[in-house]
Design a protein around this motif. Structure first.
Motif, PDB file in Angstrom:
ATOM      1  N   ARG A   4      19.244  21.850  20.774  1.00 11.98           N
ATOM      2  CA  ARG A   4      18.822  20.943  21.843  1.00 11.98           C
ATOM      3  C   ARG A   4      17.512  20.280  21.448  1.00 11.98           C
ATOM      4  O   ARG A   4      16.710  20.840  20.722  1.00 11.98           O
ATOM      5  CB  ARG A   4      18.662  21.698  23.147  1.00 11.98           C
ATOM      6  N   THR A   5      17.301  19.083  21.959  1.00  9.26           N
ATOM      7  CA  THR A   5      16.097  18.334  21.650  1.00  9.26           C
ATOM      8  C   THR A   5      15.667  17.546  22.872  1.00  9.26           C
ATOM      9  O   THR A   5      16.434  17.381  23.814  1.00  9.26           O
ATOM     10  CB  THR A   5      16.336  17.389  20.447  1.00  9.26           C
ATOM     11  N   MET A  16      15.912  17.472  28.287  1.00  9.83           N
ATOM     12  CA  MET A  16      16.433  18.215  27.145  1.00  9.83           C
ATOM     13  C   MET A  16      17.929  17.938  27.058  1.00  9.83           C
ATOM     14  O   MET A  16      18.616  17.881  28.081  1.00  9.83           O
ATOM     15  CB  MET A  16      16.206  19.717  27.343  1.00  9.83           C
ATOM     16  N   MET A  17      18.415  17.717  25.848  1.00 13.19           N
ATOM     17  CA  MET A  17      19.837  17.431  25.666  1.00 13.19           C
ATOM     18  C   MET A  17      20.245  17.799  24.245  1.00 13.19           C
ATOM     19  O   MET A  17      19.388  17.948  23.370  1.00 13.19           O
ATOM     20  CB  MET A  17      20.126  15.959  25.933  1.00 13.19           C
ATOM     21  N   PRO A  18      21.560  17.936  24.007  1.00 17.84           N
ATOM     22  CA  PRO A  18      22.039  18.213  22.648  1.00 17.84           C
ATOM     23  C   PRO A  18      21.728  17.041  21.706  1.00 17.84           C
ATOM     24  O   PRO A  18      21.640  15.891  22.138  1.00 17.84           O
ATOM     25  CB  PRO A  18      23.549  18.370  22.820  1.00 17.84           C
ATOM     26  N   ARG A  19      21.572  17.353  20.434  1.00 19.56           N
ATOM     27  CA  ARG A  19      21.238  16.328  19.444  1.00 19.56           C
ATOM     28  C   ARG A  19      22.295  15.230  19.365  1.00 19.56           C
ATOM     29  O   ARG A  19      21.971  14.059  19.211  1.00 19.56           O
ATOM     30  CB  ARG A  19      21.066  16.957  18.071  1.00 19.56           C
ATOM     31  N   VAL A  20      23.555  15.604  19.487  1.00 24.36           N
ATOM     32  CA  VAL A  20      24.632  14.606  19.398  1.00 24.36           C
ATOM     33  C   VAL A  20      24.529  13.609  20.549  1.00 24.36           C
ATOM     34  O   VAL A  20      24.688  12.403  20.350  1.00 24.36           O
ATOM     35  CB  VAL A  20      26.014  15.304  19.401  1.00 24.36           C
ATOM     36  N   MET A  21      24.210  14.105  21.736  1.00 29.71           N
ATOM     37  CA  MET A  21      24.073  13.210  22.881  1.00 29.71           C
ATOM     38  C   MET A  21      22.859  12.296  22.714  1.00 29.71           C
ATOM     39  O   MET A  21      22.911  11.118  23.041  1.00 29.71           O
ATOM     40  CB  MET A  21      23.943  14.005  24.174  1.00 29.71           C
ATOM     41  N   LYS A  22      21.780  12.836  22.193  1.00 27.20           N
ATOM     42  CA  LYS A  22      20.576  12.027  21.970  1.00 27.20           C
ATOM     43  C   LYS A  22      20.869  10.914  20.974  1.00 27.20           C
ATOM     44  O   LYS A  22      20.500   9.761  21.192  1.00 27.20           O
ATOM     45  CB  LYS A  22      19.439  12.907  21.458  1.00 27.20           C
ATOM     46  N   ARG A  23      21.556  11.226  19.904  1.00 31.72           N
ATOM     47  CA  ARG A  23      21.886  10.210  18.906  1.00 31.72           C
ATOM     48  C   ARG A  23      22.880   9.194  19.464  1.00 31.72           C
ATOM     49  O   ARG A  23      22.788   8.012  19.161  1.00 31.72           O
ATOM     50  CB  ARG A  23      22.410  10.871  17.643  1.00 31.72           C
TER      51      ARG A  23
END
Length: 94
Positions: A4-5, A16-23
């Motif tokens: 998470r990032t 805060m959210m998963p890296r895939v969602m952020k990208r």
């Protein structure tokens, strides 16, 4: 490494959210920004040419942006650019 990032907008950390969602959000924002720049250019062009005024650019933009090949190109470009920037940033950390 954490899965998470934090997603930040400006100086504020939003969530805060998963890296895939952020990208994925970065890709979507880049695609929307590209569409907005194209709209701006077409409206300025319509204003400068003077045939239909600046609002005539919106009709041209809508016809342009509704094409699936244009949307695909915008998304592919945003995806490749975002992936490249994250790849470069990860290599710099090592």
């Amino acid at each position: 490494m954490s899965d998470r990032t934090q997603f930040a907008v400006g100086n504020r950390k939003v969530a805060m959210m998963p890296r895939v969602m952020k990208r994925s959000l970065h890709v979507a924002m880049a695609a929307l920004l590209t569409a907005a720049v194209v709209l701006f250019v077409m409206m300025i062009n319509g204003f400068l040419v003077g045939r239909s005024g600046s609002l005539g650019g919106i009709d041209v933009w809508l016809a342009f942006i509704k094409r699936s090949d244009i949307i695909g190109t915008i998304i592919l470009t945003a995806l490749v650019t975002t992936a490249f920037l994250y790849w470069q940033r990860d290599k710099e950390r090592r």
